[in-house]
Design an enzyme around this catalytic site. Structure first.
Site, short mmCIF file in Angstrom:
data_model
loop_
_atom_site.label_atom_id
_atom_site.label_comp_id
_atom_site.label_asym_id
_atom_site.label_seq_id
_atom_site.Cartn_x
_atom_site.Cartn_y
_atom_site.Cartn_z
N ASP A 133 20.61 -32.83 2.57
CA ASP A 133 21.30 -31.56 2.35
C ASP A 133 22.75 -31.86 2.02
O ASP A 133 23.20 -33.00 2.09
CB ASP A 133 21.20 -30.69 3.62
CG ASP A 133 21.62 -29.25 3.41
OD1 ASP A 133 21.74 -28.81 2.25
OD2 ASP A 133 21.86 -28.54 4.41
N HIS A 134 23.49 -30.82 1.66
CA HIS A 134 24.94 -30.89 1.54
C HIS A 134 25.55 -30.05 2.66
O HIS A 134 25.11 -28.92 2.90
CB HIS A 134 25.42 -30.31 0.21
CG HIS A 134 25.04 -31.14 -0.97
ND1 HIS A 134 24.67 -30.58 -2.19
CD2 HIS A 134 24.97 -32.48 -1.15
CE1 HIS A 134 24.40 -31.54 -3.05
NE2 HIS A 134 24.57 -32.71 -2.44
N TYR A 173 23.05 -25.12 1.99
CA TYR A 173 21.70 -24.61 1.67
C TYR A 173 21.08 -25.34 0.48
O TYR A 173 20.52 -24.72 -0.43
CB TYR A 173 21.74 -23.09 1.41
CG TYR A 173 22.47 -22.31 2.47
CD1 TYR A 173 22.30 -22.59 3.83
CD2 TYR A 173 23.36 -21.30 2.12
CE1 TYR A 173 22.99 -21.88 4.80
CE2 TYR A 173 24.03 -20.57 3.09
CZ TYR A 173 23.85 -20.87 4.43
OH TYR A 173 24.53 -20.16 5.39
N HIS A 174 21.16 -26.68 0.52
CA HIS A 174 20.59 -27.51 -0.54
C HIS A 174 19.60 -28.52 0.04
O HIS A 174 19.70 -29.72 -0.23
CB HIS A 174 21.70 -28.25 -1.28
CG HIS A 174 22.74 -27.37 -1.89
ND1 HIS A 174 24.01 -27.82 -2.23
CD2 HIS A 174 22.71 -26.05 -2.22
CE1 HIS A 174 24.70 -26.82 -2.75
NE2 HIS A 174 23.94 -25.73 -2.75
N PRO A 175 18.60 -28.09 0.80
CA PRO A 175 17.64 -29.05 1.37
C PRO A 175 16.71 -29.60 0.30
O PRO A 175 16.30 -28.88 -0.62
CB PRO A 175 16.89 -28.21 2.39
CG PRO A 175 16.91 -26.82 1.82
CD PRO A 175 18.26 -26.70 1.17
#
Length: 558
Positions: free
Chosen positions: A295-296, A469-471
């Site tokens: 993620d980020h 919210y970048h899984p």
């Protein structure tokens, strides 16, 4: 209740595949989606982006387990539960990623997914309304694809101040970060069209559903039916009853980086010992299922604005009503933008080959979910590293499909994560200290001028870092002989026939920036693999790279 292709998930990749698999009329497609309609202003109005991800109607409502390196906080992990998936609840930011992201995928065993291979699919999927025309980058952007990509009006002077400040700080300017040069400060791009969110439901699924060979089934997928190591259908709970949707050719899972590995495990594909713990018969022992979770993270660097020109004046009920009415009746005004209209991708130090820090700039001081607004005029940069070394996992909570998966990112579990995050915070402060912000800059709201040492910055990160919210990565793509790969480069699940996974879960490593664009590209490219088509011809365009991997003295000092 049968079709040639059965797709689980009507999200970013799933909608794109539904459209492409059905467009020639030769094949029937059935899409299974647990969520419902995207109708209404909460989703369609870009400025209302904070609402859908906080509504159980549209969001799965997942959260992480306590994250040990972030003060045992549970972080929100939203995913779209609606047609369009997360493209219907996200921030509408469009980023392709850096060319080296995809070259790294290819190096890790995802052959055929280098930048030269994926660029034609990025072009096929989009209609770029401004990118490419500005700066004269002929050939880099799509002109007739279903996904409309635009730039915001950027009339607030703070947007230009941010870009000018980045140039003054020595980081350069890019005319189009989705073109040849990602690195630098420039205008943000948005999946917005004619004043409303342009999700994959609008771009792909709704047009596809007008065809006789495409249908949508509302229900909760329980597991993939596998007979003699071949996927033959999907068990779906519809109105409280279990039914089987049969797939004459293939089942394709596109259910997110959380739900795709969960479905594989519920179907008997995953780490054998873990499946046995939950009484699930092991069909294919694949230890990589659920692993490699990435993620980020980001923090908000907030600054007071001494001029009353920010979004703060629009947060009262009267202003919101006016903005809502302008959008509803005229599709005009502030309601037509996500307010993220400037961005940057920079390298954290000399010698870093390509950008490893991203900025989103907002002319307001407020959390992404619309909460905790600072009680004053302000502006902020969302900033965080792009390539963390930390890896987590998605595992089963039980053998019941209704139970949420166990999500552990293991955020900030490597020392270099802390080092890179400190650099990101200090670079953001340096940008805000430039002359371009002199007419606007007041006191620092967050972290605050008293937070200066490494230990103090670490404490701020530990307390305030949030998921961007970048899984991704939980069904990693790789060579068929790689024991930790889940799908091969044609998105086929290794060890089971007639089953594929195609969404952000197959990314070997997280890309630079927001993931919706690469997720849609994955659906576009996977459709060609599924149909057995020859992939689009690789591009011969050469992306811009810093010629000596060095930059200004100011960057070296950071």
């Amino acid at each position: 209740m049968q079709a040639d292709f059965v797709i689980i998930g009507a999200g970013s990749a799933g909608s794109a595949m539904a459209a492409r698999l059905s467009e020639d009329g030769k094949h029937s497609v059935m899409v299974i989606e647990h969520g419902g309609s995207d109708f209404g202003p909460f989703i369609q109005m870009p400025a209302a982006l904070s609402f859908p991800m906080n509504m159980s109607t549209y969001d799965w409502g997942y959260s992480t387990e306590p994250e040990a390196n972030l003060g045992n906080r549970r972080l929100a992990a939203p995913r779209g539960k609606v047609i369009g998936g997360s493209s219907s609840i996200n921030g509408m930011v469009f980023v392709r990623g850096h060319a080296e992201d995809f070259n790294h995928w290819a190096d890790q065993g995802a052959s055929g997914w280098s930048f030269a291979d994926v660029l034609p699919y990025f072009k096929r999927m989009e209609t770029s309304h401004q990118g490419g025309g500005i700066g004269g980058e002929e050939g880099w952007r799509g002109t007739d694809g279903p996904l409309h990509v635009q730039r915001g009006p950027a009339v607030n002077p703070l947007f230009q101040a941010f870009i000018d400040a980045g140039e003054q700080a020595g980081y350069g300017v890019t005319q189009d970060y989705n073109g040849s040069r990602q690195e630098g400060f420039g205008l943000m791009e948005q999946t917005i069209h004619k004043g409303q969110r342009w999700s994959t439901a609008e771009a792909y699924l709704k047009p596809a559903l007008k065809r006789k060979n495409v249908s949508l089934v509302r229900g909760l997928a329980q597991r993939v039916v596998i007979e003699n190591h071949r996927a033959t259908g999907v068990e779906v709970e519809i109105h409280g009853k279990i039914q089987v949707v049969k797939a004459r050719r293939e089942v394709v899972i596109a259910a997110s980086s959380f739900n795709s590995p969960k479905l594989l495990m519920l179907s008997g594909i995953g780490p054998g010992a873990h499946l046995a713990e939950h009484g699930i018969e092991v069909i294919a022992d694949r230890p990589g299922v659920g692993a490699n979770l990435q993620d980020h993270l980001e923090v908000y660097i907030q600054q007071e604005c001494i001029q009353p020109i920010t979004l703060y004046s629009k947060l009262n009920l009267i202003s919101k009503a006016i903005i809502g009415a302008q959008w509803l009746f005229l599709r005009r005004g502030l309601g037509t933008s996500n307010q993220f209209e400037a961005a940057a991708f920079v390298r954290s130090a000399a010698g870093v080959p390509y950008p490893d820090i991203q900025f989103h700039f907002l002319p307001g001081a407020i959390r992404y979910d619309g909460k905790a607004a600072a009680p004053m005029h302000g502006f902020q940069a969302h900033v965080g590293p792009m390539r963390s070394s930390s890896r987590g996992a998605v595992t089963l909570r039980s053998g019941d499909a209704k139970d949420a998966p166990v999500i552990r990112f293991n955020y900030m579990s490597h020392e270099e994560d802390w080092r890179d995050f400190r650099k990101a915070v200090r670079i953001a402060r340096d940008v805000f200290a430039q002359n371009a912000f002199d007419p606007y800059r007041g006191m620092e709201i967050q972290p605050g001028s008293d937070i200066q040492s490494d230990e103090e910055i670490d404490g701020f990160i530990r307390e305030h870092a949030e998921s961007a919210y970048h899984p991704c990565g939980t069904c990693r793509m790789g060579r068929a002989d790689d024991p930790n790969a889940v799908v091969d480069p044609e998105t086929r699940v290794i060890g089971v026939e007639g089953l594929r996974v195609a969404d952000s879960s197959i990314f070997p490593r997280v890309t630079n920036g927001n993931l919706n664009g690469p997720s849609i590209m994955t659906g576009e490219k996977a459709a060609d693999h599924i149909l057995g088509r020859t992939p689009l011809a690789p591009s011969n365009l050469e992306p811009w790279m810093n010629p000596d991997w060095k930059t200004t003295d100011r960057l070296k000092q950071n």
